[in-house]
Motif scaffolding. Structure first.
Motif, PDB file in Angstrom:
ATOM      1  N   GLU A 142     -42.750  36.848  -8.276  1.00 56.21           N
ATOM      2  CA  GLU A 142     -44.055  37.519  -8.229  1.00 56.21           C
ATOM      3  C   GLU A 142     -45.013  36.934  -9.270  1.00 56.21           C
ATOM      4  N   ILE A 143     -44.496  36.623 -10.450  1.00 59.85           N
ATOM      5  CA  ILE A 143     -45.326  35.992 -11.480  1.00 59.85           C
ATOM      6  C   ILE A 143     -45.796  34.619 -11.004  1.00 59.85           C
ATOM      7  N   ALA A 144     -44.883  33.858 -10.403  1.00 57.20           N
ATOM      8  CA  ALA A 144     -45.241  32.533  -9.897  1.00 57.20           C
ATOM      9  C   ALA A 144     -46.354  32.618  -8.847  1.00 57.20           C
ATOM     10  N   LYS A 145     -46.301  33.619  -7.993  1.00 54.42           N
ATOM     11  CA  LYS A 145     -47.337  33.796  -6.972  1.00 54.42           C
ATOM     12  C   LYS A 145     -48.700  34.050  -7.613  1.00 54.42           C
TER      13      LYS A 145
ATOM     14  N   ARG B 281     -53.760  33.198  -8.001  1.00 56.46           N
ATOM     15  CA  ARG B 281     -54.841  33.937  -8.672  1.00 56.46           C
ATOM     16  C   ARG B 281     -55.337  33.221  -9.918  1.00 56.46           C
ATOM     17  N   GLU B 282     -54.412  32.700 -10.704  1.00 55.23           N
ATOM     18  CA  GLU B 282     -54.791  32.043 -11.951  1.00 55.23           C
ATOM     19  C   GLU B 282     -54.934  30.526 -11.803  1.00 55.23           C
ATOM     20  N   LYS B 283     -54.476  29.994 -10.679  1.00 53.17           N
ATOM     21  CA  LYS B 283     -54.555  28.555 -10.400  1.00 53.17           C
ATOM     22  C   LYS B 283     -53.878  27.730 -11.505  1.00 53.17           C
ATOM     23  N   ASN B 284     -52.796  28.247 -12.015  1.00 49.17           N
ATOM     24  CA  ASN B 284     -52.054  27.576 -13.074  1.00 49.17           C
ATOM     25  C   ASN B 284     -50.704  27.153 -12.501  1.00 49.17           C
ATOM     26  N   LEU B 285     -50.665  25.935 -11.970  1.00 49.43           N
ATOM     27  CA  LEU B 285     -49.475  25.464 -11.267  1.00 49.43           C
ATOM     28  C   LEU B 285     -48.301  25.241 -12.215  1.00 49.43           C
ATOM     29  N   GLN B 286     -48.595  24.828 -13.443  1.00 50.47           N
ATOM     30  CA  GLN B 286     -47.511  24.559 -14.382  1.00 50.47           C
ATOM     31  C   GLN B 286     -46.732  25.839 -14.722  1.00 50.47           C
TER      32      GLN B 286
ATOM     33  N   ALA C  23     -46.677  28.477 -12.788  1.00 50.25           N
ATOM     34  CA  ALA C  23     -46.029  28.885 -11.537  1.00 50.25           C
ATOM     35  C   ALA C  23     -44.702  28.155 -11.379  1.00 50.25           C
ATOM     36  N   ILE C  24     -44.663  26.848 -11.718  1.00 52.16           N
ATOM     37  CA  ILE C  24     -43.438  26.063 -11.642  1.00 52.16           C
ATOM     38  C   ILE C  24     -42.421  26.564 -12.665  1.00 52.16           C
ATOM     39  N   HIS C  25     -42.910  26.870 -13.859  1.00 52.95           N
ATOM     40  CA  HIS C  25     -42.012  27.361 -14.918  1.00 52.95           C
ATOM     41  C   HIS C  25     -41.251  28.611 -14.474  1.00 52.95           C
ATOM     42  N   PHE C  26     -41.959  29.579 -13.906  1.00 50.45           N
ATOM     43  CA  PHE C  26     -41.290  30.825 -13.519  1.00 50.45           C
ATOM     44  C   PHE C  26     -40.451  30.653 -12.249  1.00 50.45           C
ATOM     45  N   THR C  27     -40.835  29.692 -11.401  1.00 50.01           N
ATOM     46  CA  THR C  27     -40.010  29.419 -10.227  1.00 50.01           C
ATOM     47  C   THR C  27     -38.689  28.788 -10.652  1.00 50.01           C
ATOM     48  N   ARG C  28     -38.735  27.951 -11.677  1.00 49.89           N
ATOM     49  CA  ARG C  28     -37.497  27.369 -12.200  1.00 49.89           C
ATOM     50  C   ARG C  28     -36.626  28.441 -12.850  1.00 49.89           C
ATOM     51  N   ASN C  29     -37.259  29.372 -13.514  1.00 55.58           N
ATOM     52  CA  ASN C  29     -36.497  30.505 -14.056  1.00 55.58           C
ATOM     53  C   ASN C  29     -35.781  31.261 -12.933  1.00 55.58           C
ATOM     54  N   ALA C  30     -36.504  31.479 -11.830  1.00 52.30           N
ATOM     55  CA  ALA C  30     -35.913  32.165 -10.677  1.00 52.30           C
ATOM     56  C   ALA C  30     -34.744  31.373 -10.121  1.00 52.30           C
ATOM     57  N   GLU C  31     -34.880  30.024 -10.096  1.00 52.77           N
ATOM     58  CA  GLU C  31     -33.787  29.171  -9.611  1.00 52.77           C
ATOM     59  C   GLU C  31     -32.541  29.342 -10.470  1.00 52.77           C
ATOM     60  N   ALA C  32     -32.727  29.374 -11.768  1.00 52.06           N
ATOM     61  CA  ALA C  32     -31.588  29.505 -12.678  1.00 52.06           C
ATOM     62  C   ALA C  32     -30.895  30.858 -12.516  1.00 52.06           C
ATOM     63  N   ILE C  33     -31.688  31.905 -12.377  1.00 47.11           N
ATOM     64  CA  ILE C  33     -31.114  33.244 -12.190  1.00 47.11           C
ATOM     65  C   ILE C  33     -30.375  33.320 -10.861  1.00 47.11           C
ATOM     66  N   SER C  34     -30.939  32.693  -9.821  1.00 51.32           N
ATOM     67  CA  SER C  34     -30.316  32.699  -8.493  1.00 51.32           C
ATOM     68  C   SER C  34     -28.956  32.013  -8.534  1.00 51.32           C
ATOM     69  N   GLN C  35     -28.874  30.876  -9.204  1.00 54.52           N
ATOM     70  CA  GLN C  35     -27.608  30.159  -9.305  1.00 54.52           C
ATOM     71  C   GLN C  35     -26.569  30.986 -10.063  1.00 54.52           C
ATOM     72  N   LYS C  36     -27.023  31.674 -11.102  1.00 52.47           N
ATOM     73  CA  LYS C  36     -26.120  32.516 -11.883  1.00 52.47           C
ATOM     74  C   LYS C  36     -25.561  33.651 -11.024  1.00 52.47           C
ATOM     75  N   LEU C  37     -26.414  34.303 -10.272  1.00 50.06           N
ATOM     76  CA  LEU C  37     -25.985  35.424  -9.441  1.00 50.06           C
ATOM     77  C   LEU C  37     -25.017  34.976  -8.355  1.00 50.06           C
TER      78      LEU C  37
ATOM     79  N   ARG D 231     -42.853  22.627  -3.056  1.00 48.66           N
ATOM     80  CA  ARG D 231     -44.276  22.702  -2.694  1.00 48.66           C
ATOM     81  C   ARG D 231     -45.162  22.702  -3.937  1.00 48.66           C
ATOM     82  N   LEU D 232     -44.773  23.456  -4.959  1.00 48.19           N
ATOM     83  CA  LEU D 232     -45.561  23.515  -6.188  1.00 48.19           C
ATOM     84  C   LEU D 232     -45.609  22.150  -6.889  1.00 48.19           C
TER      85      LEU D 232
END
Length: 421
Positions: free
Chosen positions: A362-365, A370-375, A377-391, A412-413
């Motif tokens: 949701e933060i990445a979205k 809204r904020e047009k800050n792709l970097q 957005a990528i940072h939090f998407t990578r965080n989501a990736e790490a959490i997903s792998q852990k789960l 895409r980002l």
């Protein structure tokens, strides 16, 4: 019941040729032939005569200061008045309704299935009347006496709201089915509003109750302990025995069981209202969270935010979930930054990885769209990736956001960021 009252009920059906004296004699004759009439009368049960037949009616009155579980009946009026003052929209709201307008309704039937083969043999209801709760039960003495049964019931059915326990799915459809068979002989069914407390209870307490029978909710939630109560599943057998032998002893047990059911609906509606309106000082965090979800589901944003905010400022097992839900409420209102700050707090301090994963997305979205800050957005998407792998490595559970979806977002980002240089 006096003969005078019986005559008044029969008045509209008397021809000019029929004398009061002859009707009086007929009523006395029928009443004298009712089996075990003395036993019935000792229990406050009187016959109701109509259309050449009769049913039986049991009436009881309870003072409003009487305790039933954790509430007195007087607190029901407090709940209704609180709804009228709250202004909140909710399926259980009594806004615009007087306490005296409520009818708490329950039936006893010969089976659990639907259709004409399943007969209602008790129609019970209670309502506030002055400083008392007036309970009335209409009893079918034998098959074939449905006309006086429903006539007597409908004479008492001047109401606008009805509260039941699973009545929307069971009790009232049964009434409608049985009424269809005799609708040429009795008044039309009234229109009514309907509060089904079964579905409300399920929403509130399914997390701690395996079964949602009223007797279980009574014991575990309302503090009502039934003593020497007749098991409900025996009611049909006892009724059939009563039809055959006419001895009312078993039926008196069923009437007591039905009485407790109806009185418990009053306490249950009171408790649910106190919970929803925040009047219950002993409310658990889980109950508060479920109320917030309920408000959110029905579109009552202020109620939802109030419930979630109260939890967000505490430290318990529901804190992260409440913050997550509160952020979604702000997102619905397009208050992106309010939602963003709450979700960032969930990611930093939350201890539930599933919620942290969803918050990261949701933060990445928000950062992307809204904020047009792709970097970021990528940072939090990578965080989501790490959490997903852990789960997935821990329990291989299926998540609401799949690892594949996260990787597509990340790809895409990265492409968007590359094109922006």
């Amino acid at each position: 019941m006096s003969i005078k009252k019986k005559l008044n009920r029969l008045k509209s059906h008397l021809s000019h040729e029929v004398s009061t004296k002859s009707v009086l004699t007929t009523c006395q004759s029928i009443e004298s032939e009712i089996p075990f009439i003395e036993v019935w009368e000792n229990e406050g049960v009187t016959p109701y005569f109509f259309d050449g037949s009769y049913c039986l009616i049991r009436e009881r009155r309870f003072p409003i200061d009487q305790q039933h579980g954790i509430y007195t009946f007087s607190q029901f009026s407090i709940a209704v008045n609180a709804w009228n003052e709250s202004g909140m929209k909710h399926p259980l709201s009594a806004a615009g309704i007087k306490p005296e307008s409520f009818v708490f309704f329950d039936t006893e039937t010969t089976g659990l299935g639907g259709g004409v083969g399943n007969s209602i043999f008790i129609l019970g209801h209670a309502r506030l009347s002055g400083d008392e709760i007036h309970l009335k039960q209409h009893i079918l003495p034998s098959p074939g006496a449905e006309v006086p049964l429903y006539q007597s019931f409908l004479e008492s059915a001047d109401y606008t709201t009805m509260a039941t326990y699973n009545g929307k799915s069971f009790d009232w459809p049964q009434v409608k089915t049985q009424h269809t068979l005799i609708r040429e002989h009795v008044p039309k069914l009234p229109s009514f509003g309907h509060f089904d407390l079964y579905h409300a209870s399920r929403r509130m307490w399914k997390h701690k109750l395996e079964r949602m029978k009223l007797s279980i909710v009574e014991k575990e939630v309302l503090g009502i302990e039934r003593k020497d109560d007749l098991p409900g599943f025996l009611a049909p057998m006892i009724y059939f025995d009563f039809v055959e032998r006419k001895d009312p002893q078993g039926m008196l047990g069923i009437l007591k069981h039905n009485e407790i059911d109806i009185l418990s609906l009053i306490s249950l509606y009171t408790h649910l209202s106190f919970q929803i309106l925040g009047l219950d000082q002993k409310q658990t965090a889980k109950e508060m969270y479920e109320i917030g979800r309920w408000f959110s589901h029905v579109g009552e944003a202020e109620g939802a935010k109030e419930s979630f905010s109260r939890l967000a400022n505490t430290t318990n097992s529901e804190t992260a979930a409440a913050k997550h839900a509160l952020a979604f409420e702000y997102k619905k209102e397009k208050k992106w930054m309010d939602a963003l700050h709450i979700w960032e707090d969930v990611v930093d301090q939350g201890n539930e990885d599933v919620i942290r994963l969803e918050a990261c997305i949701e933060i990445a979205k928000i950062y992307e769209h809204r904020e047009k800050n792709l970097q970021k957005a990528i940072h939090f998407t990578r965080n989501a990736e790490a959490i997903s792998q852990k789960l997935q490595s821990v329990n291989n559970r299926k998540l609401t956001i799949s690892h594949q979806e996260i990787m597509k977002r990340l790809e895409r980002l990265n492409k968007r960021l590359y094109r922006s240089f």
